[in-house]
Write an enzyme that holds these catalytic residues in place. Structure first.
Site, PDB file in Angstrom:
ATOM      1  N   CYS A 194     -98.968 -32.801 110.012  1.00 34.07           N
ATOM      2  CA  CYS A 194     -99.549 -33.441 108.830  1.00 34.07           C
ATOM      3  C   CYS A 194     -98.515 -33.939 107.843  1.00 34.07           C
ATOM      4  O   CYS A 194     -97.633 -34.700 108.188  1.00 34.07           O
ATOM      5  CB  CYS A 194    -100.542 -32.491 108.178  1.00 34.07           C
ATOM      6  SG  CYS A 194    -101.797 -31.919 109.318  1.00 34.07           S
ATOM      7  N   CYS A 349    -107.760 -26.629  95.732  1.00 33.79           N
ATOM      8  CA  CYS A 349    -107.994 -28.016  95.330  1.00 33.79           C
ATOM      9  C   CYS A 349    -109.388 -28.350  95.854  1.00 33.79           C
ATOM     10  O   CYS A 349    -110.211 -27.461  96.001  1.00 33.79           O
ATOM     11  CB  CYS A 349    -106.911 -28.933  95.893  1.00 33.79           C
ATOM     12  SG  CYS A 349    -106.787 -28.865  97.692  1.00 33.79           S
TER      13      CYS A 349
END
Ligand code: ZN
Length: 398
Positions: A194, A349
């Site tokens: 990622c 988040c």
């Protein structure tokens, strides 16, 4: 075929500006009017989104939506050419919009400074003719795919990693979808790592420009879209191969009637070793319900807090933390003082990706990673297990 395309009148300025389009016999004034009447939604205003946004704006697409909650960081500038030093720290949608309007002042830009989520995907994607997937993570990629299949929208897919790129147009009405190829996200051990995986800066430029080409073709009705085919680009050898893709009769998404397609948040998979621990939303709720004094840190951006925060959470946006870690001095110390070194901090988040990045930054800056815990699935997962939301002001006062 004629009737499915809307058209808009062109102004005198537009007739001048788009002159090189108008003299293309296959495109002409008809193609230009269709572009002006058309719309595109860019998921991500980063590496792939930058060239796509600029070329679609320049080409005369009438209305463009930008979905990205992030702010411009210095490390973006190696490839995200819609931004620059003059817009560091600003929202990417704001930064990109300024460049796009400079190319085409008649353009209508709709900024969505949010993460694409199960909650907002249908509403956002339903408002546009063509959807462009410029994301860098599997949960969003699958969500874009499933929503496009459900709504019958073409999804211009682009992917980049290191020196390699992929491009296709997924339109389940006329061909396969992304899940026909990859029914589920890859297992962790096979996933690219990622955000930490490298990418040659020009690579998203190559693939993003091709995505813009496909979007322009779809909106103006010219050429043959890349449906049922995937372009595989090798930047090191410079080769372009085309692979034929078949629609899967067992596809977990597009083989179903649209009413049966249920949008879901796929887990984030990343093979990069992630410092710190993690906790599920259920386990966090159990600890809070047991009266445990858990220090929570919400690293989302302020507009996202309006939808609620976990009660008692400290709110400190990721860009502020990262800026403080880079800087030094009293202001930086004041920001970092809010994050203790000596007790566990649970960070979250919206989906669990940005908070994982903050944990990596904090660990790299000397925080004890054993005391940093990431909330798996982020606030989205929390919302599913808890209804005890409080308005933002109340949470900040605690
Ligand atoms: Zn499918």
């Amino acid at each position: 075929m004629e009737s499915v395309f809307r058209q808009a009148q062109l102004s005198e300025t537009e007739m001048r500006r788009f002159g090189r389009h108008l003299i293309l016999p296959e495109f002409g004034i008809e193609g230009q009017r269709r572009l002006k009447a058309g719309s595109a939604l860019l998921i991500g205003a980063g590496g792939l989104g930058s060239p796509t946004a600029l070329y679609l704006a320049a080409a005369g697409v009438g209305r463009i939506g930008l979905v990205d909650p992030d702010r411009v960081e210095e490390t973006n500038l190696q490839r995200q050419i819609a931004h620059g030093y003059s817009t560091l720290g600003r929202l990417k949608t704001e930064s990109a919009a300024a460049r796009m309007l400079d190319l085409n002042p008649e353009l209508v830009i709709e900024r969505h400074d949010v993460f694409l989520s199960v909650e907002n995907a249908l509403e956002l994607i339903s408002g546009y003719d063509v959807i462009i997937d410029g994301t860098d993570n599997f949960p969003t990629r699958y969500l874009v795919n499933d929503t496009c299949v459900k709504l019958g929208k073409p999804n211009v897919f682009g992917g980049v990693l290191r020196f390699d790129g992929q491009l296709s147009v997924f339109d389940a009405r006329r061909g396969p979808c992304y899940r026909c190829l990859f029914p589920e996200p890859p297992p962790v051990e096979l996933a690219p790592n990622c955000a930490e995986a490298g990418v040659l800066g020009v690579l998203p430029g190559v693939i993003g420009a091709l995505q813009a080409t496909e979007a322009i073709k779809l909106i103006s009705g010219i050429g043959t879209p890349m449906i049922g085919r995937m372009l595989v680009y090798d930047g090191l050898d410079l080769s372009f191969d085309t692979v034929t893709l078949a629609k899967s009769p067992n596809c977990p998404c597009c083989s179903k009637p649209s009413g049966e397609i249920v949008l879901r948040a796929e887990p984030m998979v990343c093979s990069a070793p992630q410092p710190g621990g993690s906790i599920t939303a259920e386990a966090l709720l159990a600890r809070l319900d047991a009266g445990e004094d858990v220090l929570l840190l919400d690293v989302r951006n302020p507009p996202e807090w309006a939808g609620g925060v976990i009660p008692g959470a400290l709110t400190l946006p990721k860009p502020e933390i990262e800026a403080a870690l880079r800087a030094s001095g009293r202001d930086a110390d004041a920001v970092l003082a809010a994050i203790p070194h000596s007790r566990e901090v649970v960070l979250y988040c919206q989906g669990g990706v940005r908070s994982a990045a903050v944990i990596r930054s904090l660990a790299a800056a000397g925080y004890d990673s054993r005391l940093l815990t990431n909330l798996e699935g982020g606030f989205a997962a929390w919302e599913k297990v808890s209804t005890a939301l409080v308005p933002i002001n109340e949470a900040m006062d605690t």
